[in-house]
Design an enzyme around this catalytic site. Structure first.
Site, PDB file in Angstrom:
ATOM      1  N   ARG A 220      13.794 -15.334 -14.949  1.00  0.00           N
ATOM      2  CA  ARG A 220      12.345 -15.338 -14.746  1.00  0.00           C
ATOM      3  C   ARG A 220      11.931 -16.393 -13.720  1.00  0.00           C
ATOM      4  O   ARG A 220      11.056 -16.168 -12.886  1.00  0.00           O
ATOM      5  CB  ARG A 220      11.627 -15.601 -16.079  1.00  0.00           C
ATOM      6  CG  ARG A 220      10.122 -15.434 -15.991  1.00  0.00           C
ATOM      7  CD  ARG A 220       9.436 -15.754 -17.303  1.00  0.00           C
ATOM      8  NE  ARG A 220       9.560 -17.177 -17.617  1.00  0.00           N
ATOM      9  CZ  ARG A 220       8.979 -17.751 -18.658  1.00  0.00           C
ATOM     10  NH1 ARG A 220       8.289 -17.018 -19.505  1.00  0.00           N
ATOM     11  NH2 ARG A 220       9.112 -19.043 -18.879  1.00  0.00           N
TER      12      ARG A 220
ATOM     13  N   ARG B 195      11.516  -7.623 -10.736  1.00  0.00           N
ATOM     14  CA  ARG B 195      12.672  -8.283 -11.342  1.00  0.00           C
ATOM     15  C   ARG B 195      13.876  -7.348 -11.297  1.00  0.00           C
ATOM     16  O   ARG B 195      13.773  -6.178 -11.656  1.00  0.00           O
ATOM     17  CB  ARG B 195      12.348  -8.661 -12.790  1.00  0.00           C
ATOM     18  CG  ARG B 195      13.385  -9.562 -13.438  1.00  0.00           C
ATOM     19  CD  ARG B 195      12.834 -10.118 -14.736  1.00  0.00           C
ATOM     20  NE  ARG B 195      13.746 -11.034 -15.383  1.00  0.00           N
ATOM     21  CZ  ARG B 195      13.404 -11.808 -16.400  1.00  0.00           C
ATOM     22  NH1 ARG B 195      12.169 -11.763 -16.867  1.00  0.00           N
ATOM     23  NH2 ARG B 195      14.278 -12.615 -16.957  1.00  0.00           N
TER      24      ARG B 195
ATOM     25  N   GLN C 220      -0.194 -15.429   0.929  1.00  0.00           N
ATOM     26  CA  GLN C 220      -1.373 -14.575   0.797  1.00  0.00           C
ATOM     27  C   GLN C 220      -2.619 -15.389   0.462  1.00  0.00           C
ATOM     28  O   GLN C 220      -3.706 -15.106   0.969  1.00  0.00           O
ATOM     29  CB  GLN C 220      -1.114 -13.488  -0.238  1.00  0.00           C
ATOM     30  CG  GLN C 220      -0.063 -12.488   0.242  1.00  0.00           C
ATOM     31  CD  GLN C 220       0.160 -11.323  -0.690  1.00  0.00           C
ATOM     32  OE1 GLN C 220      -0.368 -11.275  -1.792  1.00  0.00           O
ATOM     33  NE2 GLN C 220       0.958 -10.364  -0.254  1.00  0.00           N
TER      34      GLN C 220
ATOM     35  N   ALA D  36       0.802  -1.231   0.000  1.00  0.00           N
ATOM     36  CA  ALA D  36       0.000   0.000   0.000  1.00  0.00           C
ATOM     37  C   ALA D  36       0.831   1.276   0.000  1.00  0.00           C
ATOM     38  O   ALA D  36       0.351   2.326  -0.434  1.00  0.00           O
ATOM     39  CB  ALA D  36      -0.941  -0.007   1.212  1.00  0.00           C
TER      40      ALA D  36
ATOM     41  N   HIS E  84      -0.054 -11.346 -18.958  1.00  0.00           N
ATOM     42  CA  HIS E  84       0.337  -9.934 -18.845  1.00  0.00           C
ATOM     43  C   HIS E  84       1.860  -9.892 -18.917  1.00  0.00           C
ATOM     44  O   HIS E  84       2.562  -9.817 -17.907  1.00  0.00           O
ATOM     45  CB  HIS E  84      -0.174  -9.344 -17.532  1.00  0.00           C
ATOM     46  CG  HIS E  84       0.330  -7.950 -17.282  1.00  0.00           C
ATOM     47  ND1 HIS E  84       0.038  -6.907 -18.103  1.00  0.00           N
ATOM     48  CD2 HIS E  84       1.133  -7.452 -16.312  1.00  0.00           C
ATOM     49  CE1 HIS E  84       0.628  -5.810 -17.648  1.00  0.00           C
ATOM     50  NE2 HIS E  84       1.305  -6.129 -16.559  1.00  0.00           N
TER      51      HIS E  84
END
Length: 327
Positions: free
Chosen positions: A98, A92, A112, A12, A187
């Site tokens: 990756r 990254r 989470q 946040a 994405h």
């Protein structure tokens, strides 16, 4: 005030979070009749900065904002939430493969997912923004088996907005005149922004834009590489435009879609368009304000199928790299 929604936002105090929170609190995400409680999750070292953001939120005196809290305790931050906006992730860094990035973030999103299942309200919905967002969402979803798979989304709305703007500028129209833009797949730089099904003032974009070489070349590559171009120009990644896409995406999910149109987000595949079941894959979607459905029956021609398969294969590869984290 007829409704209230509790929203958790991770990361946040970061740039996207800072650009996002004020827009949620102002009512742009859930509308003018829905009160909001914000429950912010941050790392311990970022709590002072998050408290500064809360001071600013207080100073805005938003009528719809009933309460804001911040915690580094994930159970507290996710308690009784109706929406989880998972913005925070590890970016990254130079020299990082990756696979390393997937595994580092995989640990975060495993935690989470479990915390959402344990603490969230029974109607919780989740939008993953932190990259690699499709596979982060896949990991979180698979570690929260008690939360139905149709509640999980990853953000391709920024790509949709980028594509709409490129088409509008090329066609010499306003961006509001462009509709039916689908972002298929991941994405990432493999995403397929579909111009064949897009419309400009209700007409096929391929009829309005005669430069088909541009559509097949520069249009797609510009959308695919826009994030990198912004980093090169700004020295930092997209923040305000990403936050704007978060607002758009959640608003599109909770608001009935205009008849004949759709919006883009990644969601759980049940095999639509030949995609592997269980992947979080970018699709065109429509909402009745409560339930979200994949728009089916769109034509994907030979050119599109080649692009589609590239992004589909990348997501399958990412899933394979994190298979030990999928519950």
């Amino acid at each position: 005030m007829s409704k209230k929604v509790k929203v958790a936002v991770t990361g946040a105090a970061g740039q996207i979070g800072y650009a996002l929170l004020f827009r949620i609190a102002s009512g742009q995400m859930f509308g003018p009749d829905t009160a909001v409680e914000l429950q912010l999750l941050e790392l311990e070292q970022a709590i002072p900065a998050a408290k500064g953001v809360i001071m600013e939120l207080d100073d805005c005196a938003f009528p719809l904002l009933e309460k804001v809290s911040v915690s580094s305790n994930i159970d507290e931050a996710f308690r009784d939430i109706n929406w989880a906006l998972l913005v925070g992730s590890v970016p990254r860094k130079a020299g990082m493969e990756r696979g390393d990035l997937l595994k580092i973030n995989g640990g975060i999103f495993t935690t989470q997912g479990k915390a959402i299942e344990k603490n969230a309200a029974s109607d919780v919905r989740v939008l993953v923004v932190g990259n690699p967002c499709n596979t982060n969402a896949l990991i979180a979803m698979n570690n929260a088996k008690g939360v139905p798979s149709d509640r999980w989304f990853a953000m391709t709305g920024l790509d949709e907005n980028r594509a709409k703007t490129q088409l509008a500028q090329k066609a010499g129209v306003l961006v509001k005149d462009v509709s039916n833009v689908a972002i298929w797949g991941n994405h990432s730089a493999t995403q397929y922004p579909d111009f064949f099904n897009a419309k400009v003032n209700g007409k096929p974009a391929t009829d309005v834009i005669s430069d088909h070489d541009w559509l097949k070349g520069d249009f797609i590559s510009t959308v695919q590489k826009r994030g990198a171009a912004i980093i090169a120009a700004r020295g930092a990644s997209s923040a305000a435009s990403a936050a704007n896409a978060v607002v758009d995406t959640v608003h599109n999910i909770v608001t009935p879609t205009k008849p004949g149109d759709w919006f883009s987000a990644a969601c759980h595949s049940n095999g639509e368009y030949g995609v592997d079941k269980g992947l979080i894959f970018g699709y065109p979607l429509k909402s009745d304000g409560k339930k979200v459905e994949i728009v089916t029956g769109l034509e994907i021609n030979a050119f599109g199928k080649e692009k589609f398969d590239i992004t589909h294969n990348e997501l399958k590869e990412e899933r394979n790299e994190v298979k030990d984290m999928l519950g």
